[in-house]
Design a protein around this motif. Sequence first.
Motif, mmCIF file in Angstrom:
data_model
loop_
_atom_site.group_PDB
_atom_site.id
_atom_site.type_symbol
_atom_site.label_atom_id
_atom_site.label_comp_id
_atom_site.label_asym_id
_atom_site.label_seq_id
_atom_site.Cartn_x
_atom_site.Cartn_y
_atom_site.Cartn_z
ATOM 1 N N TYR A 87 0.797 -1.225 0.000
ATOM 2 C CA TYR A 87 0.000 0.000 0.000
ATOM 3 C C TYR A 87 0.833 1.281 0.000
ATOM 4 C CZ TYR A 87 0.855 -0.221 5.106
ATOM 5 O OH TYR A 87 1.434 -0.300 6.357
ATOM 6 N N GLY A 88 2.142 1.182 0.130
ATOM 7 C CA GLY A 88 2.993 2.364 0.238
ATOM 8 C C GLY A 88 3.218 3.061 -1.095
ATOM 9 N N PRO A 89 4.009 4.146 -1.086
ATOM 10 C CA PRO A 89 4.175 4.986 -2.283
ATOM 11 C C PRO A 89 5.099 4.364 -3.329
ATOM 12 C CG PRO A 89 5.531 5.825 -0.480
ATOM 13 C CD PRO A 89 4.716 4.704 0.094
ATOM 14 N N ARG A 90 4.604 4.256 -4.539
ATOM 15 C CA ARG A 90 5.439 3.828 -5.674
ATOM 16 C C ARG A 90 5.954 5.095 -6.348
ATOM 17 N NH1 ARG A 90 7.691 -0.844 -7.035
ATOM 18 N NH2 ARG A 90 5.735 -1.909 -6.561
ATOM 19 N N TYR A 91 7.269 5.220 -6.469
ATOM 20 C CA TYR A 91 7.853 6.469 -6.959
ATOM 21 C C TYR A 91 8.154 6.439 -8.449
ATOM 22 C CZ TYR A 91 8.394 9.107 -2.652
ATOM 23 O OH TYR A 91 8.145 9.848 -1.528
ATOM 24 N N ILE A 92 8.009 7.609 -9.046
ATOM 25 C CA ILE A 92 8.496 7.883 -10.393
ATOM 26 C C ILE A 92 9.304 9.180 -10.342
ATOM 27 C CG2 ILE A 92 6.561 6.762 -11.562
ATOM 28 C CD1 ILE A 92 5.462 9.627 -12.086
ATOM 29 N N TYR A 93 10.053 9.441 -11.398
ATOM 30 C CA TYR A 93 10.608 10.768 -11.659
ATOM 31 C C TYR A 93 9.840 11.346 -12.840
ATOM 32 C CZ TYR A 93 14.757 9.434 -8.896
ATOM 33 O OH TYR A 93 15.620 9.028 -7.896
ATOM 34 N N GLU A 94 9.449 12.617 -12.720
ATOM 35 C CA GLU A 94 8.793 13.308 -13.827
ATOM 36 C C GLU A 94 9.637 14.510 -14.234
ATOM 37 O OE1 GLU A 94 4.519 15.347 -15.149
ATOM 38 O OE2 GLU A 94 4.854 14.790 -13.052
#
Length: 559
Positions: A157-164
Motif C-alpha cells: 500500500y505504500g508509495p510507488r515512486y516515479i521521476y517526472e
Amino acid sequence: MMTPWPVSRLPVRAVLLAAPALAAGFASAAPAPPPSFPERGHTPKALTPAEAAWLQENPLLPPAGITPPPSLGIVCPGEYEPMEGIIFAWEGPTAWLNIVAEMAARVTTAGNALAYIVVDAVNENSAATSAVQSRGGDTSRLRFVSRTIDTIWIRDYGPRYIYEGPAGNQVRAIVDHTYNRPRPNDDTFNNGWSPFRRHTYYELPLIHGGGNFHLSSGGIGVAGLGYATRLIVNENPGRTEAFVRQAWLDYQGLDVTLTDPFPVAVDSTQHIDMWMQVYADRGVMISSWEQNRGSTQDRVCETAATNLASAGYAVTRVPARSIGGTHYTYTNVVMCNDLVMIPSYTNSTMVPLNAVARSAWQAALPGKTIVQIPAQDIVTSAGVLHCIVMHVPRHRGRAESAGLAPTVLLKELRGGEVLQPGAQVAIRWISDDDESVSSIDVRLSRDGGATFTQLLANRVPDTGTFTWTVPQATGGGVRVMVTARDGAGRQTSDASQRNMFIGTPCAADFNLDELDDLFDYLDFGAAFNAGDRAADLDANGQVDFFDYLEFADRFGAGC
C-alpha cells in the motif's frame, strides 16, 4: 524525532469500499465496517477469513476520481538504483518488530540511507529507536512519522515512486493505487505521505497489491519493463489486460509483462515478488523448484527464466520450497544502495539452503554486501522482507556546495496559451529537494524568454500554485518562469517552453510572437511532425492532415 503528519491537501479519494447496490426502490443500509486490526496481531499479508467474508458483501471498487497521468516525461526507478531511504511500518508482534529493527539498523549503516518508520503511538518512537540502536543502527538516520495504519505490509500500500521531467530537472512523484485489501488506514497512507514529503500524487486506476510488481528502469521517452502476475486482471473486473498494461505505461512509463500466478495453495498472495527480483537493468533472480518439477510454480518460473534470458537478462536461480502451506522464498529481498538483505530460515528443510541462497546472491552481485535477516517468524504469514518495506529513491538534483539543488517543473503555463487581459490564471509547478524547498519566485518575460525582468512573486511558500492576474497590455512572446530555492540558497528554474499571447493573436501566429511569418510555418511543421498536441488545430484529438489544411487556410487569411 517525531515528524507531525500534515493535513492532506489532496482531492478527496473516491469511495473505495462500498456495499453492492440494493434493488431499486429499497433503502440501502450502511455497509458494516471492515474487520479490525489489533496493534500487535499477526495480521497476514494474505486476506484473513474475516476479510474474505466481508468482501463478499462489500467488494472493492477501483478509484473513481482518477488523477490525470504525468505529462512531462516519466522514469520509474528500479529498486537497485540510488535510494534515499526505506519505509517501514512499526506494526505486528514483537518478533516482527525485531525484524524491522534489524533491517532498519542495516539500512542506516551498510545501506547508507534513511529509515522511515511509521508509528501510530508516541511511545513507539522510543521503543523503535532503542531496538535499532541495540542492533548497531545509526539512529541519526531514523525518521519517525506519525500515522494510523493497519498492518506491517507496506509494500502493498505504500508509495510507488516515479521521476517526472526532463533530464537534469527530474522531480520525484508518487503513483498510488487502491489497496486490494479492506484495510482502510493502509489504503489511505499515501494521501498523507504525499503532502508530508511534498511529492506530487497520481492515482493509478487499478486495484492492486504493490508486491505483485517488479521493474527494470527505462529512460526519458524510453519505456522501462515491468512485471506482474495476472492477479492484477482478476482484481479489476471489467478491465482487460490491455487496459492494465496501458495504465502502467501512462502512469509509470512501463511496458508491463503479465505472467501466470502461482496456485493459492503454494502462495496465497500470488505476488511476483515472492518468486522474482529484478536486481539490475538486465539482471533478475528467479526461484527454482527443482523439488517440484512439472508443478505450476515450476512452469511459471521456468517460462519466465527462458523469456527473460531471451530478452537479454542475466538470469540467476535460487531455490524455493512450499512446506506445510508456507512459501519459502529467497527472492523476496530488499536492495538498498550497496546492501542486499535476504531472508534466512530455521525450518530444518530450509537451513541447508540458506548458504546456497547467499552464494547465489553474492555471485549475482559481487560488489554488494549480502546480509541474511532471520525471517522464520514472518514467512508463515505469507510474506517476507520485501513485503514489509517501500523504497524512496534519491532526489536527482544538481550537486552544489555540499548539497543538492532543488528541482522544479512548471506544469502550467508551459506555453501556447491565449490569455485574456485581467483574467486570473493559475501558474502551477511541482518541486523536489533532498531536504526541502524553502521558497519560490515567479517571473514574467515579454520577449520570448530572452529575459525575465518582471517579478510576479518573490520568495513565496512552495504551495505548488500561484494565481496571476494577467496584465492589460496585449501582445505575444509571453512566458513565465518559476525558481525553487532551498534553505542553503541553491536554486533551479523552469520556464514556459513556448510563447503565450495576451489578447487575440493572428489566426496563423502559431508561435505567438505577434508576427505572421515563415517561422510560424516552420514551428507548426515541427510540432506536426512530432505529433505535438499543439498542432491539433481542429481540436479533434488527433494531429493529422486536416490540421495541416487548417493551418494553411489560416496562414493564407493573414491577420
